[in-house]
Write an enzyme that holds these catalytic residues in place. Structure first.
Site, short mmCIF file in Angstrom:
data_model
loop_
_atom_site.label_atom_id
_atom_site.label_comp_id
_atom_site.label_asym_id
_atom_site.label_seq_id
_atom_site.Cartn_x
_atom_site.Cartn_y
_atom_site.Cartn_z
N MET A 15 0.85 -1.19 0.00
CA MET A 15 0.00 0.00 0.00
C MET A 15 0.89 1.24 0.00
O MET A 15 1.29 1.73 1.04
CB MET A 15 -0.94 -0.01 1.21
CG MET A 15 -1.90 1.17 1.26
SD MET A 15 -2.98 1.32 -0.17
CE MET A 15 -4.20 0.08 0.19
N HIS A 16 1.20 1.73 -1.20
CA HIS A 16 1.97 2.95 -1.33
C HIS A 16 1.07 4.02 -1.95
O HIS A 16 -0.14 3.83 -2.03
CB HIS A 16 3.26 2.70 -2.15
CG HIS A 16 3.02 2.18 -3.52
ND1 HIS A 16 2.95 3.00 -4.62
CD2 HIS A 16 2.81 0.92 -3.98
CE1 HIS A 16 2.73 2.26 -5.71
NE2 HIS A 16 2.63 0.99 -5.34
N ALA A 17 1.64 5.13 -2.35
CA ALA A 17 0.84 6.30 -2.76
C ALA A 17 -0.10 6.00 -3.93
O ALA A 17 -1.27 6.41 -3.90
CB ALA A 17 1.77 7.46 -3.11
#
Length: 90
Positions: A15-17
């Site tokens: 879960m990154h940008a």
């Protein structure tokens, strides 16, 4: 009423940008409230990209999804589909 699902993060970077923004944009289409919880029971509302980034969830992490509202089943189905496709990162 509330609907629930549990998913495993498939995308390589977790879960990154980019996935957080994709999820944020998706939940804006629905009237229901969406809450995500990670393995450590840290909670984030899906209408906040920063909160979702604070989940600090990597590939293989379990995420519990809780959706409450008038279109909760539709919203949950769309959210699960987004996670299942790995946020189109493969």
């Amino acid at each position: 009423m509330t609907v629930h699902a549990s998913i495993i993060l498939k995308n390589r970077l977790g879960m990154h940008a980019r996935p957080a923004m994709m999820l944020y944009e998706l939940v804006q289409k629905y009237q229901s409230k969406v809450i995500l919880r990670n393995n450590n029971h840290i909670e984030a509302e899906a209408d906040s990209v920063i909160a979702m980034l604070m989940l600090d969830s990597e590939q293989g992490s379990k995420i519990d999804i809780e959706v409450t509202g008038p279109d909760e089943k539709l919203a949950l189905s769309a959210i699960v589909a987004l996670f299942d496709c790995g946020f189109d990162e493969d």
